[in-house]
Motif scaffolding. Sequence first.
Motif, mmCIF file in Angstrom:
data_model
loop_
_atom_site.group_PDB
_atom_site.id
_atom_site.type_symbol
_atom_site.label_atom_id
_atom_site.label_comp_id
_atom_site.label_asym_id
_atom_site.label_seq_id
_atom_site.Cartn_x
_atom_site.Cartn_y
_atom_site.Cartn_z
ATOM 1 N N ASN A 184 41.697 48.463 43.136
ATOM 2 C CA ASN A 184 41.857 46.956 42.898
ATOM 3 C C ASN A 184 41.274 47.090 41.895
ATOM 4 N N LEU A 185 39.647 47.288 41.846
ATOM 5 C CA LEU A 185 38.671 47.206 40.446
ATOM 6 C C LEU A 185 39.354 47.430 39.129
ATOM 7 N N SER A 204 42.660 47.678 37.930
ATOM 8 C CA SER A 204 43.508 46.592 37.530
ATOM 9 C C SER A 204 42.968 45.698 37.259
ATOM 10 N N PHE A 205 42.204 44.760 38.082
ATOM 11 C CA PHE A 205 41.168 43.959 37.942
ATOM 12 C C PHE A 205 40.614 44.202 36.594
ATOM 13 N N ARG A 230 43.180 44.117 33.627
ATOM 14 C CA ARG A 230 43.806 42.875 33.356
ATOM 15 C C ARG A 230 42.964 42.255 32.470
ATOM 16 N N HIS A 231 41.613 41.710 33.289
ATOM 17 C CA HIS A 231 41.065 40.809 32.915
ATOM 18 C C HIS A 231 40.539 41.574 31.437
ATOM 19 N N ASP A 287 38.196 34.542 45.075
ATOM 20 C CA ASP A 287 37.514 35.837 45.430
ATOM 21 C C ASP A 287 39.242 37.084 45.565
ATOM 22 N N THR A 288 39.302 37.919 44.833
ATOM 23 C CA THR A 288 41.057 38.738 45.003
ATOM 24 C C THR A 288 40.219 39.610 45.157
ATOM 25 N N LEU A 289 38.400 40.406 44.930
ATOM 26 C CA LEU A 289 37.813 41.289 45.456
ATOM 27 C C LEU A 289 37.034 41.426 46.642
ATOM 28 N N GLU A 296 33.099 38.365 41.929
ATOM 29 C CA GLU A 296 33.954 38.173 41.392
ATOM 30 C C GLU A 296 33.980 37.344 39.943
ATOM 31 N N PHE A 319 34.824 39.290 35.676
ATOM 32 C CA PHE A 319 35.467 39.084 35.128
ATOM 33 C C PHE A 319 34.619 39.201 33.758
#
Length: 378
Positions: free
Chosen positions: A67-68, A70-71, A74-75, A112-114, A121, A125
């Motif tokens: 997840n991290l 990808s996060f 993406r950002h 909060d997606t994480l 979050e 970001f």
Amino acid sequence: MSKTQSVFSYDLAGIVVGETSISDVQGDKGLLSYRGIDINDLIGVPFLHVAWMVIFGEWPDEQEKSNLKSFMCRHARLSHAEQDLLGQISRDLHPMLMLQGLIPLLQMPEEDTLGKGLDAEQGLFIAAKLSGLIAAHNRLGQNKVILHPIAGKLRHENFLTMFHGKAPSPEQVRMLDAAQILQMEHSFNAGTFAGRVCASTLAPIQSSISASIGTLFGKLHGGADQAALEMAVEVGSPENAAAYVKDCLANKVKIMGMGHREYRTVDPRARVLKPMAVELCQDAQSKNLLATLVAVEEACQQEFSAKGKEIWANVEFYKGAVFHSLGIPPQYFTSMFAMARVYGYIAHFLEFRQESRLIRPRASYVGKSPAARDQSAA
């Protein structure tokens, strides 16, 4: 200071102003650890895994790793609105001023997606955006198109590709990972403390990080990396180092990157960075710059030794040589520092918010008294 005044410290040297479990600086021993782990044991660990551990105090599990990654990828990609903001800024503006100014203007995520809370979050970001902003600012300054991260690539592999327009070698990625891990966190340094002061007012995390980055810019803090390499360029060659050092000491000019406020022995980060610089600096220009830095350090040590003192290069001194060998221009050195230290800023923001109190020290007033002012007016 008059005898009637209270005792105070202009620089807070030796004053304990709080507690932290994030990093431990043992200056007398030349040791630095993150969450109880010696930094030497963190070199070679995936960068983002170390960042997660510094922020949250535990290693990410497999799902969190995925997840991290990808996060952050993406950002790191700048939106059209973010590119427009960056496009309004002068190409000549120093990257640190660019970061300090743009961070508060970013549109923060509201979900909060994480699973680590909205503050975390938003902090991550911002950390992701720093790499995109730095790379894009460099590209625009060369009148080149902005590049975007590629899913599945390592954090610093993406950054160097976006910055230079070409993929780095695995060795270059490994070196940048190591350098950035070394400067990720350092207890209550000036930038971190500035962020804590800002956070104590209940300002949002983007304000706190912006305050920290503004503080990091100074030559007596993070800006020493750019100043040290520029000094090596000014000195020109190893043969000129001894005369340069003597002249600086005679005129009380500070030699950037020499000595450290906390360490009374070798900065443990410099101990790692120096051989990295030797390994990376292979072209003629880089070799000369590195040899000049080494000669300056040796000349400083000889001069101080003659006075019965010791001095050592700090992390900023050789870091510039590493970044130079990676093709990073000097004006971007300190923004690279910010790109790593931001994870420490996030960790301290989250830690401080657990028991937040307004930081409001007192000052000893030494101006005119009301009575004296009235007499002078009469």
